[in-house]
Design an enzyme around this catalytic site. Sequence first.
Site, PDB file in Angstrom:
ATOM      1  N   ARG A 135       0.898  -9.418  13.814  1.00 43.31           N
ATOM      2  CA  ARG A 135       0.026  -8.500  12.640  1.00 43.31           C
ATOM      3  C   ARG A 135      -0.969  -9.197  11.980  1.00 43.31           C
ATOM      4  O   ARG A 135      -1.714  -8.674  11.661  1.00 43.31           O
ATOM      5  CB  ARG A 135       1.243  -7.605  12.376  1.00 43.31           C
ATOM      6  CG  ARG A 135       2.149  -6.839  13.054  1.00 43.31           C
ATOM      7  CD  ARG A 135       3.199  -6.354  12.314  1.00 43.31           C
ATOM      8  NE  ARG A 135       2.987  -5.238  11.359  1.00 43.31           N
ATOM      9  CZ  ARG A 135       3.638  -4.938  10.424  1.00 43.31           C
ATOM     10  NH1 ARG A 135       4.913  -5.242  10.294  1.00 43.31           N
ATOM     11  NH2 ARG A 135       3.196  -4.035   9.484  1.00 43.31           N
ATOM     12  N   ARG A 170      -8.588   0.591   9.689  1.00 37.55           N
ATOM     13  CA  ARG A 170      -7.975  -1.035   9.841  1.00 37.55           C
ATOM     14  C   ARG A 170      -9.032  -1.849  10.598  1.00 37.55           C
ATOM     15  O   ARG A 170      -8.841  -2.959  10.920  1.00 37.55           O
ATOM     16  CB  ARG A 170      -6.806  -1.038  10.518  1.00 37.55           C
ATOM     17  CG  ARG A 170      -5.454  -0.881   9.619  1.00 37.55           C
ATOM     18  CD  ARG A 170      -4.266  -1.015  10.512  1.00 37.55           C
ATOM     19  NE  ARG A 170      -3.256  -1.636  10.044  1.00 37.55           N
ATOM     20  CZ  ARG A 170      -2.007  -0.892   9.376  1.00 37.55           C
ATOM     21  NH1 ARG A 170      -1.991   0.404   9.178  1.00 37.55           N
ATOM     22  NH2 ARG A 170      -1.047  -1.652   9.209  1.00 37.55           N
ATOM     23  N   ARG A 172      12.175  -1.847  10.949  1.00 39.03           N
ATOM     24  CA  ARG A 172      11.384  -1.856  12.090  1.00 39.03           C
ATOM     25  C   ARG A 172      10.977  -2.870  12.855  1.00 39.03           C
ATOM     26  O   ARG A 172      11.164  -4.015  12.595  1.00 39.03           O
ATOM     27  CB  ARG A 172       9.725  -1.324  11.177  1.00 39.03           C
ATOM     28  CG  ARG A 172       9.682  -0.133  10.621  1.00 39.03           C
ATOM     29  CD  ARG A 172       8.573   0.212   9.725  1.00 39.03           C
ATOM     30  NE  ARG A 172       7.513  -0.582  10.160  1.00 39.03           N
ATOM     31  CZ  ARG A 172       6.069  -0.436   9.619  1.00 39.03           C
ATOM     32  NH1 ARG A 172       6.338   0.233   8.459  1.00 39.03           N
ATOM     33  NH2 ARG A 172       5.112  -1.316  10.059  1.00 39.03           N
ATOM     34  N   LYS A 224       0.847  -1.192  -0.295  1.00 38.41           N
ATOM     35  CA  LYS A 224      -0.026   0.042   0.127  1.00 38.41           C
ATOM     36  C   LYS A 224       0.743   1.360   0.079  1.00 38.41           C
ATOM     37  O   LYS A 224       0.652   2.208  -0.871  1.00 38.41           O
ATOM     38  CB  LYS A 224      -0.882   0.084   1.147  1.00 38.41           C
ATOM     39  CG  LYS A 224      -1.905  -1.120   1.327  1.00 38.41           C
ATOM     40  CD  LYS A 224      -2.641  -0.995   2.578  1.00 38.41           C
ATOM     41  CE  LYS A 224      -1.979  -1.036   3.865  1.00 38.41           C
ATOM     42  NZ  LYS A 224      -1.626  -2.405   4.317  1.00 38.41           N
ATOM     43  N   ARG A 276      12.014  -5.643   4.544  1.00 36.52           N
ATOM     44  CA  ARG A 276      11.643  -4.295   4.492  1.00 36.52           C
ATOM     45  C   ARG A 276      12.734  -3.332   5.311  1.00 36.52           C
ATOM     46  O   ARG A 276      12.929  -3.778   6.585  1.00 36.52           O
ATOM     47  CB  ARG A 276      10.529  -3.942   4.969  1.00 36.52           C
ATOM     48  CG  ARG A 276       9.958  -2.315   4.960  1.00 36.52           C
ATOM     49  CD  ARG A 276       8.451  -2.098   4.952  1.00 36.52           C
ATOM     50  NE  ARG A 276       7.750  -2.583   5.951  1.00 36.52           N
ATOM     51  CZ  ARG A 276       6.648  -2.496   6.220  1.00 36.52           C
ATOM     52  NH1 ARG A 276       5.721  -1.890   4.973  1.00 36.52           N
ATOM     53  NH2 ARG A 276       5.799  -2.884   7.388  1.00 36.52           N
TER      54      ARG A 276
HETATM   55  P1  AMP Z   1       1.905   0.410   9.136  1.00 37.04           P
HETATM   56  O1  AMP Z   1       3.173   1.394   8.829  1.00 37.04           O
HETATM   57  O2  AMP Z   1       0.661   0.846   8.127  1.00 37.04           O
HETATM   58  O3  AMP Z   1       2.337  -0.957   8.925  1.00 37.04           O
HETATM   59  O4  AMP Z   1       1.457   0.403  10.563  1.00 37.04           O
HETATM   60  C1  AMP Z   1       2.492   0.227  11.557  1.00 37.04           C
HETATM   61  C2  AMP Z   1       1.664  -0.080  12.960  1.00 37.04           C
HETATM   62  O5  AMP Z   1       0.810   0.951  13.352  1.00 37.04           O
HETATM   63  C3  AMP Z   1       0.624  -1.167  12.904  1.00 37.04           C
HETATM   64  O6  AMP Z   1       1.033  -2.360  12.796  1.00 37.04           O
HETATM   65  C4  AMP Z   1      -0.296  -0.689  14.044  1.00 37.04           C
HETATM   66  O7  AMP Z   1       0.357  -1.049  15.260  1.00 37.04           O
HETATM   67  C5  AMP Z   1      -0.176   0.948  13.897  1.00 37.04           C
HETATM   68  N1  AMP Z   1      -1.259   1.338  13.026  1.00 37.04           N
HETATM   69  C6  AMP Z   1      -1.235   2.024  11.790  1.00 37.04           C
HETATM   70  N2  AMP Z   1      -2.371   2.302  11.142  1.00 37.04           N
HETATM   71  C7  AMP Z   1      -3.357   1.943  12.358  1.00 37.04           C
HETATM   72  C8  AMP Z   1      -4.516   2.084  12.371  1.00 37.04           C
HETATM   73  N3  AMP Z   1      -5.483   2.551  11.256  1.00 37.04           N
HETATM   74  N4  AMP Z   1      -5.425   1.467  13.398  1.00 37.04           N
HETATM   75  C9  AMP Z   1      -4.735   0.941  14.362  1.00 37.04           C
HETATM   76  N5  AMP Z   1      -3.214   0.803  14.453  1.00 37.04           N
HETATM   77  C10 AMP Z   1      -2.525   1.184  13.289  1.00 37.04           C
END
Ligand code: AMP
Length: 214
Positions: free
Chosen positions: A170, A88, A159, A13, A123
Amino acid sequence: MKLIFLGPPGAGKGTYSQALVEELGIVQISTGDLLRGAIKEGTELGLKAKEYMDAGNLVPDDIVIGLLKKRIEKEDCKNGFILDGFPRTVPQAEALEESGIKIDKVINFTVTDELIIHRLSGRRICSKCNAVYNINEGCVPQPEDKSKCDDCGGELIQRDDDKPEVIKTRLEDYKQKTEPLIDFYKEKGRFAEVNSTQEVEKILDDIREVLKEI
Ligand code: AMP
């Protein structure tokens, strides 16, 4: 143009958003980036979010919804945006509906679990400028040097939540809490699916095709 990019972690994404924002004249809003920003700044919200993120769990809805609403009000969102990683959960999607923002298209990226694990484990992010790379075979963009950012020379790091033990949590969280959004948006219409196991250029072309329907 207001878009939602839906899909499991590692579906690409963020990569597709970054590749398309310029030509579409809109901005990418990644709630993950917003949360990581809050952590870097050491805010109270960031400290709270970090506990959840490090464990591979979703951050509570009220925190993320608040962050997103504040971000969407900014001037640079006027032309539109791609929501990358939001919503999410069903309550987050409902909060978005209630805010009266009309989304033009929801694109769901489909990908296998094996490929997700392959992509996430390779990544790497630049610790200085947040540019994203991938060092695993067949993944893009590959950095010239596996430990340094091509753009700014910053150190490339993994990360915490891309480590194998956390990836599993996750994915479970995704299946339980995020996957129901596919039916949520299918019912509302303006929904499309793109096969995210293809070459990046083909995926970008598929997205462009979907956007012609708007
Ligand atoms: P991402 O960078 O989108 O993979 O997000 C990294 C982490 O941030 C996720 O694994 C969640 O812990 C948190 N996170 C990001 N977006 C959301 C969301 N919309 N709702 C809840 N947690 C989020």
